[in-house]
Design an enzyme around this catalytic site. Structure first.
Site, PDB file in Angstrom:
ATOM      1  N   ASN A 138     -45.029  -1.202  28.764  1.00 41.16           N
ATOM      2  CA  ASN A 138     -45.077  -2.161  29.874  1.00 41.16           C
ATOM      3  C   ASN A 138     -44.750  -3.531  29.298  1.00 41.16           C
ATOM      4  O   ASN A 138     -45.567  -4.126  28.606  1.00 41.16           O
ATOM      5  CB  ASN A 138     -46.480  -2.155  30.508  1.00 41.16           C
ATOM      6  CG  ASN A 138     -46.648  -3.268  31.527  1.00 41.16           C
ATOM      7  OD1 ASN A 138     -45.671  -3.827  32.027  1.00 41.16           O
ATOM      8  ND2 ASN A 138     -47.895  -3.608  31.847  1.00 41.16           N
ATOM      9  N   LYS A 151     -44.382  -6.295  30.840  1.00 43.50           N
ATOM     10  CA  LYS A 151     -44.925  -7.408  31.627  1.00 43.50           C
ATOM     11  C   LYS A 151     -43.794  -8.412  31.919  1.00 43.50           C
ATOM     12  O   LYS A 151     -42.666  -7.987  32.135  1.00 43.50           O
ATOM     13  CB  LYS A 151     -46.104  -8.053  30.900  1.00 43.50           C
ATOM     14  CG  LYS A 151     -47.120  -6.996  30.429  1.00 43.50           C
ATOM     15  CD  LYS A 151     -48.397  -7.566  29.953  1.00 43.50           C
ATOM     16  CE  LYS A 151     -49.250  -6.457  29.343  1.00 43.50           C
ATOM     17  NZ  LYS A 151     -50.642  -6.629  29.569  1.00 43.50           N
ATOM     18  N   HIS A 182     -51.587  -1.966  38.473  1.00 44.90           N
ATOM     19  CA  HIS A 182     -51.937  -2.449  37.129  1.00 44.90           C
ATOM     20  C   HIS A 182     -53.048  -3.490  37.255  1.00 44.90           C
ATOM     21  O   HIS A 182     -53.095  -4.247  38.240  1.00 44.90           O
ATOM     22  CB  HIS A 182     -50.694  -3.067  36.469  1.00 44.90           C
ATOM     23  CG  HIS A 182     -50.938  -3.425  35.032  1.00 44.90           C
ATOM     24  ND1 HIS A 182     -51.536  -4.599  34.678  1.00 44.90           N
ATOM     25  CD2 HIS A 182     -50.697  -2.747  33.889  1.00 44.90           C
ATOM     26  CE1 HIS A 182     -51.647  -4.642  33.343  1.00 44.90           C
ATOM     27  NE2 HIS A 182     -51.137  -3.525  32.848  1.00 44.90           N
ATOM     28  N   GLU A 208     -53.484  -6.319  36.059  1.00 46.40           N
ATOM     29  CA  GLU A 208     -53.038  -7.702  36.308  1.00 46.40           C
ATOM     30  C   GLU A 208     -52.639  -7.892  37.774  1.00 46.40           C
ATOM     31  O   GLU A 208     -52.789  -8.982  38.328  1.00 46.40           O
ATOM     32  CB  GLU A 208     -51.893  -8.062  35.341  1.00 46.40           C
ATOM     33  CG  GLU A 208     -52.449  -8.291  33.936  1.00 46.40           C
ATOM     34  CD  GLU A 208     -51.512  -7.932  32.800  1.00 46.40           C
ATOM     35  OE1 GLU A 208     -50.302  -7.846  33.023  1.00 46.40           O
ATOM     36  OE2 GLU A 208     -52.022  -7.723  31.680  1.00 46.40           O
ATOM     37  N   GLU A 231     -56.877   2.545  32.399  1.00 46.00           N
ATOM     38  CA  GLU A 231     -56.803   1.358  31.542  1.00 46.00           C
ATOM     39  C   GLU A 231     -58.047   0.511  31.776  1.00 46.00           C
ATOM     40  O   GLU A 231     -58.084  -0.287  32.734  1.00 46.00           O
ATOM     41  CB  GLU A 231     -55.573   0.528  31.890  1.00 46.00           C
ATOM     42  CG  GLU A 231     -54.262   1.256  31.748  1.00 46.00           C
ATOM     43  CD  GLU A 231     -53.114   0.270  31.617  1.00 46.00           C
ATOM     44  OE1 GLU A 231     -52.587   0.132  30.516  1.00 46.00           O
ATOM     45  OE2 GLU A 231     -52.787  -0.401  32.601  1.00 46.00           O
ATOM     46  N   GLY A 243     -54.968  -6.037  26.463  1.00 46.63           N
ATOM     47  CA  GLY A 243     -54.564  -7.282  25.819  1.00 46.63           C
ATOM     48  C   GLY A 243     -55.673  -7.963  25.041  1.00 46.63           C
ATOM     49  O   GLY A 243     -55.564  -9.142  24.712  1.00 46.63           O
ATOM     50  N   SER A 289     -54.794  -1.853  24.480  1.00 44.01           N
ATOM     51  CA  SER A 289     -54.694  -2.170  23.050  1.00 44.01           C
ATOM     52  C   SER A 289     -54.331  -0.965  22.187  1.00 44.01           C
ATOM     53  O   SER A 289     -54.892  -0.787  21.098  1.00 44.01           O
ATOM     54  CB  SER A 289     -55.986  -2.847  22.580  1.00 44.01           C
ATOM     55  OG  SER A 289     -56.176  -4.056  23.291  1.00 44.01           O
TER      56      SER A 289
HETATM   57  C1  PEP Z   1     -50.994  -2.903  29.706  1.00 42.28           C
HETATM   58  O1  PEP Z   1     -50.462  -3.966  29.984  1.00 42.28           O
HETATM   59  O2  PEP Z   1     -50.916  -1.946  30.500  1.00 42.28           O
HETATM   60  C2  PEP Z   1     -51.700  -2.774  28.429  1.00 42.28           C
HETATM   61  C3  PEP Z   1     -52.327  -1.656  28.164  1.00 42.28           C
HETATM   62  O3  PEP Z   1     -51.637  -3.857  27.592  1.00 42.28           O
HETATM   63  P1  PEP Z   1     -52.073  -3.875  26.044  1.00 42.28           P
HETATM   64  O4  PEP Z   1     -51.489  -2.648  25.378  1.00 42.28           O
HETATM   65  O5  PEP Z   1     -51.490  -5.127  25.499  1.00 42.28           O
HETATM   66  O6  PEP Z   1     -53.568  -3.837  25.991  1.00 42.28           O
END
Ligand code: PEP
Length: 262
Positions: free
Chosen positions: A19, A21, A104, A106, A174, A180, A220
């Site tokens: 992803n 972003k 997601h 965000e 998630e 993040g 992460s």
């Molecule tokens: C994401 O944006 O779906 C995500 C898992 O980000 P990160 O891997 O940076 O935690």
């Protein structure tokens, strides 16, 4: 249709989804794929990249003839209409997208998307032939208050209400506190949450379908923790944000992602 691939039957396998972003222009997307592709040739997991809208065409063109699938990170719930600034599933498909991330964290927490809106987007994606990846996850405070399971059940039930059993979709678990932040769920925590999600899918669709839906873990993920995560029985792959931005880091995750189950 530019390079859009039909994902066909996507039952449980092993998937690494990046992803990006709001990073990477169309030109940067093409350069990224040129660098990534030789590093992941013959890799075991299926590779999918959710890229910004304006990079879909160039990424799909660069990935043409490979097993890398290009997708979007969001879309409108409407087919078309007077919705300034929105984008329709059919537009994404024509640009070369095969799948779309929906819900997601965000989108839920920064842009206020509700379970109801996300549900309408899931239905729209299925109707317009884009594979939806429904993202779900609890915040740290809800986990600490003991409400994680309630949140996950509600996000799944509302997000997938009325979805026909024969539809193809993925679910990505998630935990919001892991996105993040550098804090990954332990493999056991992730497996427990995935097993719970699979039980919820069984309540919604029955045992057979629940056993077929790919469940991804996100939060992460890096090359040094991916192997332990995907060893878990109910984890069929990973959704990677920050570490997908550099081709070498993403390729290392893909190449460490092995299906040996514990
Ligand atoms: C994401 O944006 O779906 C995500 C898992 O980000 P990160 O891997 O940076 O935690």
């Amino acid at each position: 249709m530019l390079g859009s691939k039909n994902l066909g039957s996507m039952n449980r396998d092993l998937f690494v989804v990046g992803n990006w972003k709001m990073y990477k222009t169309a030109r940067e997307a093409a350069a990224y794929l040129e660098e990534l592709l030789p590093m992941v040739e013959g890799a075991r997991p299926k590779i999918m990249l959710a890229v910004p809208y304006t990079s879909i065409s160039s990424a799909a063109k660069a990935a043409k003839g490979t097993e890398v699938w290009i997708g979007a990170q969001n879309m409108s719930d409407a087919k078309e209409g007077a919705f300034t600034g929105e984008i329709a599933a059919l537009m994404l498909k024509e640009a070369g997208a095969s799948f779309v991330l929906l819900g997601h964290s965000e989108r839920r927490h920064t842009f206020g998307e509700t379970n109801e809106l996300i549900h309408r987007k899931v239905i729209r994606a299925l109707q317009d032939d884009l594979l939806p990846i429904l993202c779900i996850g609890e915040t740290a405070s809800l986990r600490e208050a003991g409400h994680a399971e309630q949140v996950l059940r509600e996000q799944l039930k509302k997000g997938l209400e009325g979805v026909p059993e024969e539809s193809q979709f993925f679910v990505a678990y998630e935990p919001v506190w892991a996105i993040g932040t550098g804090k990954t769920a332990t493999p056991k925590m992730a497996q427990d949450a995935h097993a719970f999600c699979r039980d919820c899918l069984e309540e919604i669709f029955g045992k057979k379908k629940a056993a077929q839906v790919p469940l991804l873990y996100g939060g992460s993920v890096k090359s040094d923790n991916v192997a332990e995560l995907v060893k878990q029985k109910d984890i069929d792959g990973v959704l990677v944000g920050g570490a997908s931005l550099e081709p070498t880091h993403f390729a290392a995750i893909v190449n460490h992602c092995k299906k040996e189950k514990s």
